[in-house]
Scaffold this active site. Structure first.
Site, PDB file in Angstrom:
ATOM      1  N   ARG A 176     -10.538  22.540   6.300  1.00  0.00           N
ATOM      2  CA  ARG A 176     -10.911  21.122   6.377  1.00  0.00           C
ATOM      3  C   ARG A 176     -11.032  20.686   7.838  1.00  0.00           C
ATOM      4  O   ARG A 176     -11.949  19.944   8.204  1.00  0.00           O
ATOM      5  CB  ARG A 176      -9.884  20.252   5.645  1.00  0.00           C
ATOM      6  CG  ARG A 176      -9.879  20.440   4.132  1.00  0.00           C
ATOM      7  CD  ARG A 176      -8.869  19.523   3.466  1.00  0.00           C
ATOM      8  NE  ARG A 176      -9.291  18.128   3.518  1.00  0.00           N
ATOM      9  CZ  ARG A 176      -8.470  17.101   3.296  1.00  0.00           C
ATOM     10  NH1 ARG A 176      -7.182  17.317   3.033  1.00  0.00           N
ATOM     11  NH2 ARG A 176      -8.930  15.859   3.337  1.00  0.00           N
ATOM     12  N   CYS A 235      -4.129  13.165   9.423  1.00  0.00           N
ATOM     13  CA  CYS A 235      -4.495  14.115   8.370  1.00  0.00           C
ATOM     14  C   CYS A 235      -5.665  13.510   7.612  1.00  0.00           C
ATOM     15  O   CYS A 235      -6.587  12.986   8.237  1.00  0.00           O
ATOM     16  CB  CYS A 235      -3.291  14.395   7.458  1.00  0.00           C
ATOM     17  SG  CYS A 235      -2.516  12.906   6.798  1.00  0.00           S
TER      18      CYS A 235
END
Length: 277
Positions: A176, A235
């Protein structure tokens, strides 16, 4: 003695009934699952803290998936749960602490240091045959005084204005971070210049945290000597980043900050820069 990072199952078992315990189990893809699991069985006396309902503010479409609530509203919720400034608080989730660390960080954010995460979570507790029940406590409301530590979090505007001078630490999985996969948010990539420390690297295979020495060495390798006070953790939505903040605290690397809006807020404005690779 206040516990400020981790507690063991044995330590919690010795203080059942005197410590304030919160069950934070949650699945992003099944937001009701954690509460259903809680109603089936939980640590005796534990109250439930729902990530979306209790530990986040309403979404506007521009403030990320799990925006921080108003600190006074959060303090009022804590008071309704019977939590006071004198309490030792323990939070746990299914195993590795990735969800419970959000409550750990938020309590510190509103000035409460006596909060620790149950190392190994509910999985370790039950594997050891420790007691569980399905009774839902009905706490007497308490008084919780909020003392916000505003410098623990950094707003998106401040990130955007000082991007080149920030040390950003991305807690998402490497795929990611590199923008190769994005299973949750509509845009793949990262905030330009960010470093990567996958939060699941903080724990061993059994869901317990690595030693302070291991964590210190691993974070030092990623940060390359940068002072922890210069580090801003993010995040996808400000949850896994709290796990990195807890790991840094265990490692003795205090003072890092949280960008709570994280990637899901950052990409809400297409004018903000992104990078991949």
């Amino acid at each position: 003695m206040a516990f400020k990072t981790l507690v063991s199952t044995a330590e919690l078992a010795a203080h059942l009934g005197s410590w304030r315990v919160f069950d934070c189990r949650h699945e992003l893809g099944q937001p009701d699952l954690g509460e259903r699991q809680y109603r089936d069985a939980h640590v005796p006396g534990a109250l439930f803290a729902h990530l979306d309902r209790d530990l986040s503010a309403p979404r506007s479409g521009k403030n990320g998936r799990h925006p921080l609530p108003d600190p006074k509203a959060f303090g009022a919720w804590l008071a309704r749960q019977g939590a006071s400034n004198a309490d030792q608080v323990v939070c746990y989730d299914a195993a590795n602490g990735a969800m419970a660390a959000r409550l750990w960080w938020m309590l510190r954010w509103v000035g409460h240091d006596a909060v620790a995460l149950l190392d190994g979570g509910f999985a370790k507790w039950t594997a050891e045959g420790r007691p569980v029940n399905a009774e839902i406590p009905q706490p007497q409301p308490a008084k919780f005084e909020v003392r916000v530590r505003a410098d623990m979090s950094v707003a998106v505007e401040a990130i955007a204005k000082t991007l080149r001078n920030r040390t950003l630490l991305d807690a998402r999985a490497p795929t990611r971070y590199r923008g190769e996969q994005e299973p949750i948010d509509p845009v793949a990539g990262r905030i330009p210049g960010a470093l990567n420390r996958y939060n699941m690297d903080n724990v061993r295979g059994n869901g317990q945290f690595k030693t302070a020495e291991q964590l210190r060495a691993e974070f030092d390798r990623v940060l390359g000597g940068r002072a922890p006070g210069e580090v801003v953790n993010y995040c996808g939505s400000g949850v896994a980043a709290c796990h990195n903040l807890l790991a840094m605290e265990i490692a003795g690397l205090s003072g890092a900050k949280l960008y709570a809006g994280s990637w899901s807020e950052w990409i809400a404005d297409p004018a903000r820069p992104r990078e991949k690779g």
